[in-house]
Design a protein around this motif. Sequence first.
Motif, short mmCIF file in Angstrom:
data_model
loop_
_atom_site.label_atom_id
_atom_site.label_comp_id
_atom_site.label_asym_id
_atom_site.label_seq_id
_atom_site.Cartn_x
_atom_site.Cartn_y
_atom_site.Cartn_z
N GLY A 1 67.89 60.63 27.61
CA GLY A 1 68.87 60.88 28.78
C GLY A 1 69.13 59.55 29.50
O GLY A 1 68.90 58.57 28.73
N ASP A 2 69.51 59.65 30.67
CA ASP A 2 69.87 58.41 31.49
C ASP A 2 69.09 58.05 32.43
O ASP A 2 69.07 58.88 33.64
N SER A 3 68.21 57.05 32.32
CA SER A 3 67.27 56.69 33.45
C SER A 3 67.91 55.99 34.61
O SER A 3 67.31 55.61 35.41
N GLY A 4 69.09 55.41 34.24
CA GLY A 4 69.89 54.84 35.32
C GLY A 4 69.54 53.41 35.31
O GLY A 4 69.13 52.83 34.54
N GLU A 5 70.17 52.59 36.29
CA GLU A 5 69.80 51.20 36.70
C GLU A 5 68.02 51.06 36.77
O GLU A 5 67.57 51.88 37.05
N HIS A 6 67.83 49.95 36.53
CA HIS A 6 66.62 49.31 36.75
C HIS A 6 66.33 48.83 38.28
O HIS A 6 66.24 47.81 38.71
N ASP A 7 66.30 50.03 38.83
CA ASP A 7 65.85 49.81 40.29
C ASP A 7 64.83 50.65 40.71
O ASP A 7 64.18 51.34 40.19
N SER A 8 64.95 50.84 42.23
CA SER A 8 63.84 51.67 42.77
C SER A 8 63.79 53.13 42.72
O SER A 8 62.79 53.70 42.64
N LEU A 9 64.73 53.78 41.86
CA LEU A 9 64.82 55.12 41.39
C LEU A 9 64.54 55.01 39.88
O LEU A 9 64.57 56.29 39.39
N SER A 10 64.02 53.90 39.37
CA SER A 10 63.78 53.97 37.97
C SER A 10 62.40 54.17 37.56
O SER A 10 61.31 53.53 38.20
N PRO A 11 61.78 55.01 36.62
CA PRO A 11 60.21 54.89 36.52
C PRO A 11 59.91 53.61 35.57
O PRO A 11 58.77 53.30 35.78
N PHE A 12 60.83 53.07 35.06
CA PHE A 12 60.57 51.72 34.46
C PHE A 12 60.12 50.55 35.40
O PHE A 12 59.03 49.81 35.17
N PHE A 13 60.92 50.58 36.73
CA PHE A 13 60.74 49.87 37.59
C PHE A 13 59.28 49.72 38.38
O PHE A 13 58.77 48.83 38.62
N TRP A 14 59.03 51.00 38.58
CA TRP A 14 57.43 51.42 38.98
C TRP A 14 56.35 51.06 38.07
O TRP A 14 55.38 50.31 38.52
N LYS B 1 54.81 47.63 37.96
CA LYS B 1 53.67 47.30 38.84
C LYS B 1 52.41 47.68 38.31
O LYS B 1 52.03 48.76 38.09
N THR B 2 51.58 46.59 38.54
CA THR B 2 50.09 46.91 38.29
C THR B 2 49.35 48.08 38.94
O THR B 2 48.50 48.59 38.13
N MET B 3 49.64 48.24 40.33
CA MET B 3 49.07 49.45 40.84
C MET B 3 49.30 50.74 40.25
O MET B 3 48.69 51.59 40.08
N CYS B 4 50.54 51.06 39.70
CA CYS B 4 51.20 52.17 38.93
C CYS B 4 50.44 52.15 37.67
O CYS B 4 49.89 53.50 37.43
N LYS B 5 50.49 51.21 36.88
CA LYS B 5 49.66 51.31 35.68
C LYS B 5 48.18 51.65 35.83
O LYS B 5 47.78 52.41 34.90
N ARG B 6 47.43 51.02 36.87
CA ARG B 6 46.25 51.76 37.21
C ARG B 6 46.10 53.12 37.43
O ARG B 6 45.23 53.65 37.04
N ILE B 7 47.11 53.47 38.22
CA ILE B 7 47.06 54.80 38.58
C ILE B 7 47.27 55.81 37.40
O ILE B 7 46.48 56.71 36.95
N VAL B 8 48.32 55.26 36.56
CA VAL B 8 48.55 56.13 35.30
C VAL B 8 47.09 56.08 34.29
O VAL B 8 46.94 57.10 33.90
#
Length: 393
Positions: A10-23, A26-33
């Motif tokens: 699908g369309d994840s859109g721009e690489h911005d704060s609405l993108s899952p890849f943007f978040w 971030k190290t903190m997000c990787k640790r949470i996952v």
Amino acid sequence: MLELDLFHFGDSGEHDSLSPFFWYEKTMCKRIVAQLIEEPLSLNKQQVEESPEMAPLKQVLAKMVHVGLLKLIDQVYYLDFPFFIEEDKVVLDKLSIHVADELTGYLLKKKEDLLKPLMSIESSKNFPLERLAYHVIGGNLFDDWALDWLHEHEMIALEKTQPNGRAYLLVGYEQSPVMEDLSKGLLLSFNNATGTHMVFSSFGDADGDRKDLYRLLRLYSQGKTENQAFKGLESIFEDWSHEKAHKVIHTSEHLILEAYYDRLHVNDMTEDKIEAFELMKRVGYLKEAETGKIDLAVPLFFEEELEACKESYKPLFESFVPFMKQILKTHEKELENLSAKKHHIDTKDIANELWHQVFGRINENLVKEGVFETPEKRPDEGRYLQAIYVLTK
């Protein structure tokens, strides 16, 4: 720390704060996952609301929910996308290899029926049927039309509207040598850069960084213009903007059609055309002959040609659907043991990725059987072949 390679449909859109890849970068997000893969996270609501120290974590969790990385059920955080780790590989292999081998055998018996519609494609005059089959069957049939048909049979999900308003389906694979042949090694990945009237496409594995138009434009949007992919293109991208991008791609589309109809020579090009040609040559869609004549380097497909192929292939595919339904039913208990099911991930979301594993293996089989052209491995880029699709709507 366990990390995932993230992919999307699908369309994840721009690489911005609405993108899952943007978040997820971030190290903190990787640790949470990573923590949630081990065990879903339960937070005491009162503790979160009253503790100032918890405020940053609460904000990050909310952002991750908003982009579809997490979901909150009864004050427990779960991952909100299918993911596969090493312990899942046995089940994935068992299911995908079984279905892929059966379907490959069926398709080989129907080889003449598969190739016949391709003979009506105009590009068959300049490219072998094996090359056209790679794109139309390996890509369009398996990674587009078949998804729609399986969705019609309520066997898979295609995409879902995320809280951020964008529509896409995420999938994650553990970063490990054991999982790489599943996440990166199979021929199942499209890169599509869409212009006004054309789609500049590449199809192959994900075992590298392709030097295609999609990736070039993606790198630019992320501000990564120091990347080697831009070497030699500095003059084009030094004053790049949305307006210039539209102009260069639009000019490129005209060049493609002129080359297709044998009307293009390097000596006849204006400055704008030369700029567009340099870009198209660099990303592999046009080439210059010794005579100065500009030719297409890849097959060109018109929408009406693909519609005719789609109509021909649907009965062949439909005849195999009952077998795939039976396989899913037979292995229902094994599917329930996948790690993603502990996070209440819908089986149809998981089945979407299972189908990708299946057709990726079918594509590998058909390359080995000589039905498809072999995509040669390019250093640091992986294996892929390119094509152009003309949009008529």
